[in-house]
Design an enzyme around this catalytic site. Structure first.
Site, short mmCIF file in Angstrom:
data_model
loop_
_atom_site.label_atom_id
_atom_site.label_comp_id
_atom_site.label_asym_id
_atom_site.label_seq_id
_atom_site.Cartn_x
_atom_site.Cartn_y
_atom_site.Cartn_z
N SER A 137 9.16 -0.96 6.55
CA SER A 137 8.70 -0.17 7.69
C SER A 137 7.18 0.02 7.64
O SER A 137 6.61 0.32 6.59
CB SER A 137 9.38 1.19 7.66
OG SER A 137 8.85 2.02 8.67
N ILE A 139 -2.37 5.63 6.89
CA ILE A 139 -2.24 5.51 8.34
C ILE A 139 -1.87 6.87 8.94
O ILE A 139 -2.39 7.27 9.96
CB ILE A 139 -1.15 4.47 8.71
CG1 ILE A 139 -1.40 3.14 8.00
CG2 ILE A 139 -1.07 4.29 10.23
CD1 ILE A 139 -2.69 2.45 8.29
N GLY A 140 -0.97 7.56 8.26
CA GLY A 140 -0.56 8.86 8.76
C GLY A 140 0.43 8.75 9.91
O GLY A 140 0.44 9.58 10.83
N LEU A 141 1.26 7.72 9.85
CA LEU A 141 2.38 7.59 10.80
C LEU A 141 1.98 7.50 12.27
O LEU A 141 2.70 7.99 13.13
CB LEU A 141 3.39 8.72 10.59
CG LEU A 141 4.12 8.71 9.25
CD1 LEU A 141 5.12 9.85 9.19
CD2 LEU A 141 4.84 7.39 9.01
N CYS A 153 6.94 9.57 3.01
CA CYS A 153 5.61 9.13 3.41
C CYS A 153 4.58 10.02 2.73
O CYS A 153 4.58 11.23 2.90
CB CYS A 153 5.41 9.19 4.91
SG CYS A 153 3.74 8.67 5.37
N LYS A 185 15.19 6.65 2.39
CA LYS A 185 14.05 6.00 1.74
C LYS A 185 13.40 6.94 0.74
O LYS A 185 12.92 8.02 1.09
CB LYS A 185 13.04 5.52 2.77
CG LYS A 185 11.92 4.69 2.14
CD LYS A 185 11.24 3.80 3.14
CE LYS A 185 10.12 3.01 2.50
NZ LYS A 185 9.39 2.21 3.48
N GLY A 215 1.78 -3.25 -2.62
CA GLY A 215 1.37 -4.59 -2.99
C GLY A 215 1.85 -4.99 -4.39
O GLY A 215 2.50 -4.19 -5.08
N GLY A 238 8.53 -3.37 -2.76
CA GLY A 238 7.38 -2.99 -3.58
C GLY A 238 6.73 -4.25 -4.12
O GLY A 238 7.12 -4.74 -5.17
N GLY A 259 6.86 -6.28 2.31
CA GLY A 259 5.99 -5.26 2.89
C GLY A 259 4.58 -5.77 3.12
O GLY A 259 4.37 -6.75 3.85
C1 LIG Z 1 0.06 -0.03 6.22
C2 LIG Z 1 1.37 0.50 5.77
C3 LIG Z 1 2.09 1.35 6.60
C4 LIG Z 1 3.32 1.85 6.20
N1 LIG Z 1 4.01 2.67 7.04
C5 LIG Z 1 5.23 3.13 6.66
C6 LIG Z 1 6.02 3.91 7.55
O1 LIG Z 1 5.63 4.17 8.68
N2 LIG Z 1 7.23 4.35 7.12
C7 LIG Z 1 7.72 4.06 5.88
O2 LIG Z 1 8.83 4.47 5.56
N3 LIG Z 1 7.00 3.30 5.02
C8 LIG Z 1 5.78 2.83 5.38
N4 LIG Z 1 5.06 2.05 4.50
C9 LIG Z 1 5.61 1.75 3.17
C10 LIG Z 1 6.31 0.40 3.15
O3 LIG Z 1 7.39 0.38 4.02
C11 LIG Z 1 6.77 0.04 1.73
O4 LIG Z 1 7.69 1.02 1.31
C12 LIG Z 1 5.64 -0.02 0.74
O5 LIG Z 1 4.50 -0.58 1.33
C13 LIG Z 1 5.99 -0.82 -0.53
O6 LIG Z 1 6.22 -2.17 -0.26
P1 LIG Z 1 5.09 -3.32 -0.39
O7 LIG Z 1 4.45 -3.13 -1.72
O8 LIG Z 1 5.82 -4.60 -0.28
O9 LIG Z 1 4.13 -3.10 0.72
C14 LIG Z 1 3.83 1.52 4.91
C15 LIG Z 1 3.11 0.67 4.09
C16 LIG Z 1 1.90 0.15 4.50
C17 LIG Z 1 1.16 -0.76 3.57
#
Ligand SMILES: Cc1cc2nc3c(=O)[nH]c(=O)nc-3n(C[C@H](O)[C@H](O)[C@H](O)COP(=O)(O)O)c2cc1C
Ligand SMILES: Cc1cc2nc3c(=O)[nH]c(=O)nc-3n(C[C@H](O)[C@H](O)[C@H](O)COP(=O)(O)OP(=O)(O)OC[C@H]3O[C@@H](n4cnc5c(N)ncnc54)[C@H](O)[C@@H]3O)c2cc1C
Ligand SMILES: Cc1cc2nc3c(=O)[nH]c(=O)nc-3n(C[C@H](O)[C@H](O)[C@H](O)COP(=O)(O)OP(=O)(O)OC[C@H]3O[C@@H](n4cnc5c(N)ncnc54)[C@H](O)[C@@H]3O)c2cc1C
Ligand SMILES: Cc1cc2nc3c(=O)[nH]c(=O)nc-3n(C[C@H](O)[C@H](O)[C@H](O)COP(=O)(O)O)c2cc1C
Ligand code: FES
Ligand code: FES
Lengths: 310, 262, 310, 262
Positions: free
Chosen positions: C22, C72-74, C131, C171, C223, C249, C271
């Site tokens: 997400s 981002i702050g949703l 979040c 989550k 990342g 993750g 992600g």
């Molecule tokens: C730019 C950005 C925005 C995200 N926005 C949300 C979000 O709106 N809701 C949410 O549950 N997780 C959000 N996440 C978290 C990701 O869904 C994920 O849990 C996290 O990035 C770990 O996975 P990754 O390392 O593959 O990115 C966001 C992550 C990133 C990088």
């Protein structure tokens, strides 16, 4: 312009705010072939235990993106051999010594602290309550690390405090919901400083064999990958306690170290990165001095906690 | 034991995915011994984070060479370095191959890229002993047979063995060693996959030969401080101990290894 | 050989175990220009809130070693605009939709779940209790994230459960001492699955200005840098609960995703890495299928949790 | 909007620490418009993790060029790429410079590396309008004056200004713009440090000119999904909003920016 780099931990004055992370610098001998290790503010030695320890079976190391996992399991020569064979070298060099200790129970920690003080084995004691690679079976169920329980941190700190007048540093684990609680608990129980972070519990799997890459299954994550989290924790703790914070976690360059100082660390430790660049601690030291000069700081303490918000 | 900025003076693909890199630095070259290794920084960024250990293949007057195989991202990055560029090299590290003058025959056994530490050793043995040096080179297939000409030019007796039989004998290096019924007090220097080394060790045990093997391990520091690269050994004195491949090794008398733990 | 890639979350069958995280995939539109997004097991959309949100002021992003911080702050269009303008596109494409929801209180979560079910806005609901970039002031003091309190996780899960029969995914946050507790709490309160990990709270400082690089001071780390920790948590949770785990993750390549499957994740989400390679989810999907073929697995579920220990 | 493997056909250092990279890909070249940008993968490893945004400098029949300055580790890595190598390029991304035929005079204002998106724009304006194009090139010092000859060859009126006065006038681009008292309905295209753009915007406000600026922001995705690159804007409709520099931008009519929040 000359810059004062001196910082204090309890009643101990370090000539500068740069040390090394326990377990990444051995007992200093190997690095002496690279530079004069007494230039550093302090040398933090590998965790010492009462009896020598063999550590975990290999493989003990896996590289990960921008970091590494280790599961050494506290292999070390033991306190006696340290006092006899390692200490004289460090004393000869004129190093300020932070001895890191690990015990499998409270009494062992106390004994180690007593022995160190009695034998002049350290100028400060760092109490490792946060090694992720040796689980204390008594707490394995819910809380494998002492540092994960603020209550236990308090109890252990107070007990070691009773036994020594040396500056006492409590090393915290980042594997917690709230890093402030154990820090406050350490402070209240008589710690002169807290050091953070130890490694993050992590894992890696060989998809060909479907086995964990580390024989120990899990290991501790260190290196630049963890720096943003470590920095955030140092900032949080620095605001919450009145004792000095020793910051570490992925510091490679002077810039990284200065981030930690600005966030509130009074001392910084270079860890895993010395594996790649043995001169890193010296470079960090020089870079901090340079930064002070360029930013008109006469004393490095002016940089500490100077984060500007808004 | 220092950190050197070496200039790349030659970088050639000697076989598919196998490269020889010549690194110029007089100080480093002068103190290096056969069997020792270096830790090479393959990038300026943090991924990969650690240096890569590489055996010293040969020592020249002002440079050393290494011979390596591209297996992952570190060696891939290394393979793109160009002649004239500088690279940070830490070394020489570890112990070196003991050369005992008592021995009559000397055997070198290299499986795959495991041949890497031997050209320099062969040179030294020949310099000291003048000959009696047998080299068994093992490879998957003919294109991956490494250093054959180098060893022949030095005057070694060379045996080539490939898994698919496309060059020399068909089989494994240990098959060749097994067949060489040299009934004298001999020494074997081995490097390659750990199972190969184990087999060589067993053959040597049976014959009462000495085997010195160059071992590999995941290394972080290369200088003995991280305790990451240990191998379980049995010493006379201590019942059980962990030896550092980077410090007490990489060369071990295979009798000290606790083989049952590997 | 043909491989069955189907996996189940509650009573929902996904055609394969690959989704996206997400907030990294928007509502799918942009990625449709790169590939047919209905090929994925599911599309997980950016967190939805009751009212549109503007998010935090910029800068919102900093790159870090092998990863990035975001605050981002949703920022999002709000549930109504989602239903009107974003949903039809996803439905047209034939995507299986996981709608991620965020509320500032319990009632908002319930309302969001009801609206989604009523309007056929999702095939499963992912409840974002983790979040790190929007602190609920009510809990800021000790426990800023719901997901940091197993008790609150239970309460929130149960309340949303009451209001919807859609498969419910909770989550979780990795910023905890023990990841197992909130997972069990979610399971006990009626969750059909848990997803982990959300981002780690981190920070970065500009040493020239001595200001945080993110306007919001702290942000969430994601990342490859976090992958070893995320993987360890997925492994721990998979052993402890009987509901499916959605693992994420730092997944970039098929190999990374397979590590998560072997550790016990039934579904994997790509992600942040889609920012660099928009085709990554498809590559991961193909790679998982290939791995099953090469390892003689007729069903991807044979890989799930197949870690060999000793 | 796609991902392309481009072949590097030319890579030259045009000024100290400034490079021009020519990337061959017909499809990409054909759809690119002045003002758009690309996201370039500078490494195969995970550090740096993200692509780097770079304006398209010029479009040729089968290739595009970018002009960049080495400022950190991503651009340093980029600078070591060699002719003949392949590189992953995502684009073209974002909107492009509007060219309104009503205007009489066209001004381009580029501060430092901010000149990068303009050679292609100048070409297009001249193609469409034949002339009346003024280009103000600002730099720290004479060696960093970029693209001067390119603009002159196209027939633009070029003004050079350096901070140390070592080439052209001494001062800032905005000083030059301020002095050019062209009392007609004009448009200014600006790119450079945000404070420069703000100043250009103010000058334009006073004169009732239009200013289109190419903005920068930290970008993760470049395609509008991460919401990382926003800039606060004031639209007629909504009271306050966040616009994505990568999607609604990078080119903005500077009147929509909420300057007080920057
Ligand atoms: C730019 C950005 C925005 C995200 N926005 C949300 C979000 O709106 N809701 C949410 O549950 N997780 C959000 N996440 C978290 C990701 O869904 C994920 O849990 C996290 O990035 C770990 O996975 P990754 O390392 O593959 O990115 C966001 C992550 C990133 C990088
Ligand atoms: C003392 C010593 C001497 C060596 N000499 C040579 C040599 O002369 N020529 C040569 O080609 N190789 C040599 N190696 C092995 C070489 O270090 C690895 O192949 C290399 O580090 C792999 O790096 P990579 O990034 O390409 O692979 P990675 O992507 O890191 O991993 C690919 C494979 O290599 C293994 N590996 C990774 N790091 C190490 C490490 N630090 N030590 C051992 N194995 C590792 C991994 O387990 C994996 O199986 C030596 C190793 C040691 C310990
Ligand atoms: C739409 C757009 C078009 C651009 N066009 C050009 C161009 O044509 N030529 C050119 O030289 N530069 C251009 N830039 C800036 C260029 O992207 C950055 O200089 C580059 O990303 C820095 O990468 P680095 O790894 O070398 O520096 P880093 O080590 O990452 O950082 C060095 C400095 O660059 C800044 N920076 C880092 N990443 C970004 C990013 N993603 N966006 C903006 N600033 C960043 C940092 O804040 C820091 O101040 C453009 C930026 C954008 C957003
Ligand atoms: C190989 C290795 C061994 C370590 N051994 C110890 C130890 O014995 N005692 C201890 O308190 N911390 C130990 N640590 C943790 C470090 O002291 C430090 O807290 C951690 O690595 C984070 O810093 P870094 O990212 O700079 O490495 C060890 C770390 C590594 C990488
Ligand atoms: S690699 Fe660190 S002790 Fe051997
Ligand atoms: S960079 Fe991701 S939305 Fe603009």
């Amino acid at each position: 312009m000359s810059v004062s780099l001196m910082v204090k931990i309890g009643n101990l004055t370090l000539k500068n705010p740069v040390t090394v992370a326990s377990g990444t610098f051995g007992y200093g001998e190997e690095f002496s072939e690279y530079f004069d290790i007494s230039q550093l503010g302090a040398i933090t030695v590998k965790s010492l235990t009462l009896k020598p320890r063999l550590g975990n079976p290999p493989p003990r190391i896996v590289e990960t993106p921008a970091g590494m996992l280790n599961a050494i399991g506290l292999q070390n020569v033991g306190i006696e051999k340290y006092l006899k064979e390692k200490l004289p070298f460090l004393r000869d060099k004129g190093c300020t010594i932070i001895a890191n200790i690990y015990g499998t129970n409270l009494e062992e920690y106390q004994l180690l602290a007593e022995m160190l003080e009695k034998e002049n084995g350290a100028d400060a004691i760092e109490v490792n309550l946060s090694c992720p690679n040796v689980h204390d079976p008594r707490f394995r169920n819910k809380c494998p690390l002492i540092a994960q329980s603020p209550e236990w941190v308090g109890r252990y700190t107070a007990s070691v405090r009773e036994k020594t007048s040396l500056p006492l540093i409590i090393k915290l684990s980042p594997n917690v919901t709230d890093i402030i609680e154990p820090a406050i608990s350490a402070e209240k129980s008589g710690a002169d400083a807290v050091s953070l972070v130890n490694t993050f519990l992590g894992m890696s799997i060989d998809i060909r064999t479907r086995r964990p890459k580390l024989k120990n299954i899990v290991g501790g994550l260190s290196g630049p990958c963890i720096r943003p989290i470590a920095l955030r924790m140092v900032w949080e703790v620095s605001k919450a306690v009145n004792i000095p914070v020793i910051g570490m976690g992925g510091i490679c360059n002077p810039e990284d170290a200065i981030e930690f100082l600005i966030a509130g660390a009074k001392v910084v430790a270079v860890g895993s990165y010395v594996f790649r660049d043995p001169y890193a601690p010296i470079r960090v030291l020089k870079g901090i001095e340079q930064y002070c000069i360029e930013h008109g700081a006469k004393d490095v303490n002016e940089i500490v906690g100077s984060l500007v918000i808004q | 034991m220092k950190l050197f900025d070496c200039v790349v003076t030659s970088h050639t693909e000697v076989a598919p995915e196998h490269f020889r890199l010549v690194l110029k630095n007089k100080e480093l070259a002068e103190v290096s011994q056969p069997g020792q290794f270096v830790m090479i920084e393959v990038t300026e960024t943090w991924d990969p984070f650690l240096r890569r250990p590489m055996s010293i293949e040969r020592m020249f007057s002002d440079s050393i060479s290494i011979l390596y195989k591209v297996v992952g991202k570190g060696t891939k990055l290394l393979s793109s370095i160009r002649v004239g560029e500088k690279i940070s090299v830490q070394g020489p590290l570890g112990n070196s191959f003991p050369i005992d003058l008592d021995f009559k025959d000397f055997f070198i056994v290299g499986g795959g890229i495991g041949i890497a530490p031997f050209p320099g050793l062969a040179e030294k043995i020949i310099r000291i002993r003048g000959g009696n040096l047998h080299v068994i080179i093992g490879a998957k297939t003919h294109s991956q047979v490494l250093c054959e000409r180098d060893f022949r030019e030095m005057g070694c007796r060379v045996y080539v063995v490939t898994e698919d039989g496309s060059a020399g004998e068909k089989g494994l290096v240990t098959d060749v060693l097994d067949k060489l019924k040299v009934e004298v007090h001999s020494v074997v220097y081995a490097c390659g996959p750990i199972q190969m080394i184990k087999k060589v060790h067993q053959i040597c045990e049976e014959r009462n030969w000495i085997c010195y093997a160059s071992l590999e391990a995941e290394m972080a520091c290369g200088i003995g401080v991280c305790l990451g690269c240990v191998v379980p050994v049995k010493y006379e004195i201590e019942n059980e101990m962990m030896a550092r491949v980077c410090k007490e090794g990489p060369i071990f008398d295979t009798r000290v290894i606790q083989w049952e733990k590997i």
